[in-house]
Design a protein around this motif. Sequence first.
Motif, mmCIF file in Angstrom:
data_model
loop_
_atom_site.group_PDB
_atom_site.id
_atom_site.type_symbol
_atom_site.label_atom_id
_atom_site.label_comp_id
_atom_site.label_asym_id
_atom_site.label_seq_id
_atom_site.Cartn_x
_atom_site.Cartn_y
_atom_site.Cartn_z
ATOM 1 N N LEU A 1 32.899 6.150 58.471
ATOM 2 C CA LEU A 1 31.972 6.291 59.595
ATOM 3 C C LEU A 1 30.546 6.603 59.152
ATOM 4 O O LEU A 1 29.602 6.493 59.942
ATOM 5 N N GLY A 2 30.376 6.984 57.877
ATOM 6 C CA GLY A 2 29.043 7.283 57.387
ATOM 7 C C GLY A 2 28.083 6.121 57.574
ATOM 8 O O GLY A 2 26.897 6.317 57.871
ATOM 9 N N ARG A 3 28.575 4.921 57.408
ATOM 10 C CA ARG A 3 27.729 3.727 57.554
ATOM 11 C C ARG A 3 27.137 3.654 58.964
ATOM 12 O O ARG A 3 25.969 3.317 59.157
ATOM 13 N N PHE A 4 27.959 3.970 59.942
ATOM 14 C CA PHE A 4 27.510 3.934 61.335
ATOM 15 C C PHE A 4 26.505 5.051 61.620
ATOM 16 O O PHE A 4 25.452 4.823 62.229
ATOM 17 N N LEU A 5 26.831 6.265 61.185
ATOM 18 C CA LEU A 5 25.917 7.379 61.448
ATOM 19 C C LEU A 5 24.567 7.163 60.785
ATOM 20 O O LEU A 5 23.515 7.506 61.348
ATOM 21 N N HIS A 6 24.583 6.575 59.587
ATOM 22 C CA HIS A 6 23.321 6.278 58.908
ATOM 23 C C HIS A 6 22.511 5.268 59.718
ATOM 24 O O HIS A 6 21.284 5.424 59.876
ATOM 25 N N ALA A 7 23.192 4.245 60.233
ATOM 26 C CA ALA A 7 22.497 3.234 61.042
ATOM 27 C C ALA A 7 21.880 3.858 62.289
ATOM 28 O O ALA A 7 20.848 3.388 62.792
ATOM 29 N N ALA A 8 22.513 4.931 62.786
ATOM 30 C CA ALA A 8 22.000 5.619 63.975
ATOM 31 C C ALA A 8 20.895 6.606 63.642
ATOM 32 O O ALA A 8 20.369 7.280 64.544
ATOM 33 N N GLY A 9 20.541 6.729 62.364
ATOM 34 C CA GLY A 9 19.446 7.607 61.970
ATOM 35 C C GLY A 9 19.840 9.041 61.739
ATOM 36 O O GLY A 9 18.987 9.933 61.744
ATOM 37 N N ILE A 10 21.123 9.293 61.528
ATOM 38 C CA ILE A 10 21.614 10.653 61.300
ATOM 39 C C ILE A 10 21.761 10.894 59.802
ATOM 40 O O ILE A 10 22.302 10.042 59.082
ATOM 41 N N GLY A 11 21.299 12.047 59.322
ATOM 42 C CA GLY A 11 21.372 12.335 57.888
ATOM 43 C C GLY A 11 21.066 13.793 57.605
ATOM 44 O O GLY A 11 21.237 14.660 58.473
ATOM 45 N N PRO A 12 20.615 14.105 56.401
ATOM 46 C CA PRO A 12 20.296 15.488 56.037
ATOM 47 C C PRO A 12 19.299 16.096 57.017
ATOM 48 O O PRO A 12 18.344 15.443 57.453
ATOM 49 N N GLY A 13 19.538 17.352 57.376
ATOM 50 C CA GLY A 13 18.668 18.026 58.333
ATOM 51 C C GLY A 13 19.173 17.958 59.759
ATOM 52 O O GLY A 13 18.687 18.687 60.630
ATOM 53 N N ASP A 14 20.160 17.104 60.012
ATOM 54 C CA ASP A 14 20.722 16.988 61.355
ATOM 55 C C ASP A 14 21.919 17.918 61.535
ATOM 56 O O ASP A 14 22.640 18.230 60.577
ATOM 57 N N ILE A 15 22.106 18.347 62.774
ATOM 58 C CA ILE A 15 23.320 19.059 63.180
ATOM 59 C C ILE A 15 23.979 18.230 64.268
ATOM 60 O O ILE A 15 23.366 17.956 65.307
ATOM 61 N N ASP B 1 21.090 27.029 70.924
ATOM 62 C CA ASP B 1 20.895 28.084 69.923
ATOM 63 C C ASP B 1 20.838 27.528 68.503
ATOM 64 O O ASP B 1 20.086 28.030 67.655
ATOM 65 N N LEU B 2 21.648 26.513 68.236
ATOM 66 C CA LEU B 2 21.733 25.958 66.883
ATOM 67 C C LEU B 2 20.706 24.858 66.628
ATOM 68 O O LEU B 2 20.526 24.435 65.488
ATOM 69 N N GLY B 3 20.077 24.371 67.672
ATOM 70 C CA GLY B 3 19.134 23.274 67.494
ATOM 71 C C GLY B 3 19.835 21.975 67.175
ATOM 72 O O GLY B 3 19.386 21.216 66.292
ATOM 73 N N VAL B 4 20.935 21.695 67.873
ATOM 74 C CA VAL B 4 21.692 20.460 67.652
ATOM 75 C C VAL B 4 20.789 19.251 67.862
ATOM 76 O O VAL B 4 20.058 19.166 68.866
ATOM 77 N N THR B 5 20.823 18.325 66.921
ATOM 78 C CA THR B 5 19.951 17.141 66.990
ATOM 79 C C THR B 5 20.688 15.861 67.352
ATOM 80 O O THR B 5 20.061 14.865 67.694
ATOM 81 N N ALA B 6 22.025 15.868 67.253
ATOM 82 C CA ALA B 6 22.783 14.638 67.515
ATOM 83 C C ALA B 6 24.112 14.983 68.172
ATOM 84 O O ALA B 6 24.675 16.060 67.974
ATOM 85 N N TYR B 7 24.598 14.040 68.941
ATOM 86 C CA TYR B 7 25.875 14.179 69.646
ATOM 87 C C TYR B 7 26.839 13.122 69.143
ATOM 88 O O TYR B 7 26.453 11.972 68.909
ATOM 89 N N ALA B 8 28.115 13.505 68.996
ATOM 90 C CA ALA B 8 29.184 12.545 68.716
ATOM 91 C C ALA B 8 30.293 12.798 69.728
ATOM 92 O O ALA B 8 30.713 13.950 69.922
#
Length: 415
Positions: free
Chosen positions: A110-124, A168-175
């Motif tokens: 699934l990493g390939r998909f999350l990367h395509a969606a712009g999710i990476g280091p620094g994201d929660i 509180d956590l500053g979540v940046t992405a939803y799955a």
Amino acid sequence: MSSYYDALETRSAQDRAAFWAKALPAQIARAQALPGYAQTLAGVDAAAVTGPAALAALPVLRKAGLVAAQRAQPPFGGFTTRPASGFAHVFQSPGPIYEPGEVTGDWWRLGRFLHAAGIGPGDIVQNCFGYHLTPAGMIFESGARAVGAAVLPAGTGQTELQVRAAADLGVTAYAGTPDYLKVILEKAESLGVTLVLSRAVVSGGALFPSLRGWYADRGITCLQCYATADLGLIAYETPAQEGMVIDEQVLVEIVTPGTGDPVPEGEVGEVVVTTLNPDYPLIRFATGDLSAVLPGGSPCGRSNLRIRGWMGRADQTTKIKGMFVRPEQVAALVARHPEIARARVVVSREDDMDVMTVRLETAQEDVQGFADSVADLLKLRGRLERVAPGGLPRDGQVIEDQRRYDTAVAVSSAE
């Protein structure tokens, strides 16, 4: 962040074909050594299966066959290279069907998909897929780990707590599923809580354009993927949002429902997948889902095949007059008579009785001579209608149920 996950995504057609010419024979040979394939792949020359054309000659593995094998030889039916105790996780999906899972590497890819969606280091990533029994939660967690993102293992429910944690956590992405994010956002709005998440990766349900637009109006880019517990990632959306790009570690075929015969490019059919997972080598596994190849290349620059996404269920098994009629039976009718190009069973109601009409696409003017074959293979007699060559829709449907249960709907609405 690089536009692409790795160099595999932009390979030439020749390089991709050369890759599969080496990878397929090794995977077929690996499968042949397993008890689950002892009969179906016996006698197959693995070295000769170097591409889609040769692969299409092999039998299709259907979910019903996998369930039966697992019952006969629990828990995995002889289709894994390790026993259940040799995996990090074992899961149970409805059926029940048991699946293995690993925590090393990006086992479901699934990493390939999350990367395509712009999710990476620094994201929660707030992972709202379930973590109990079924593997969806772990599938997406594995993908987040692969791209270096942190995970809030939220699961579903307790929406107010989810909103508080996201803030509180500053979540940046939803799955999660496409619609549950809307529940979270509406709860946040009602509580006067501001969330900073700007990306969403979804699966497990239809992402309707209106819902995607609703998220976009709130500054959230929402992309979807096509993945299953057995196969992992099959295809995924990119920022181009034109169809779904096939994952680099699976080979996808689109076949006529009920058969293993590939359809012409662009026609709707059942999605059949061969995976290169060395631990769980599924060969020509029928998903039961309908899709079609999307011609041309993606504007995002990824060069692999694209499909249109989920277009319905291929398992159109329907009960008519108390008897089940299956796509495999319709396919057998077409196979028996070369003069029939296609067939479609249409079920309707007249005078409170089921009516079966078999529409036959053929150049032959008189179709009544096929009546005995219809009765023999479908176990029912019905009306026969001729359709001129090219007249049946190329929409993947071989059994069309036109019956409407208005009384049941009215009762339900009244309640």
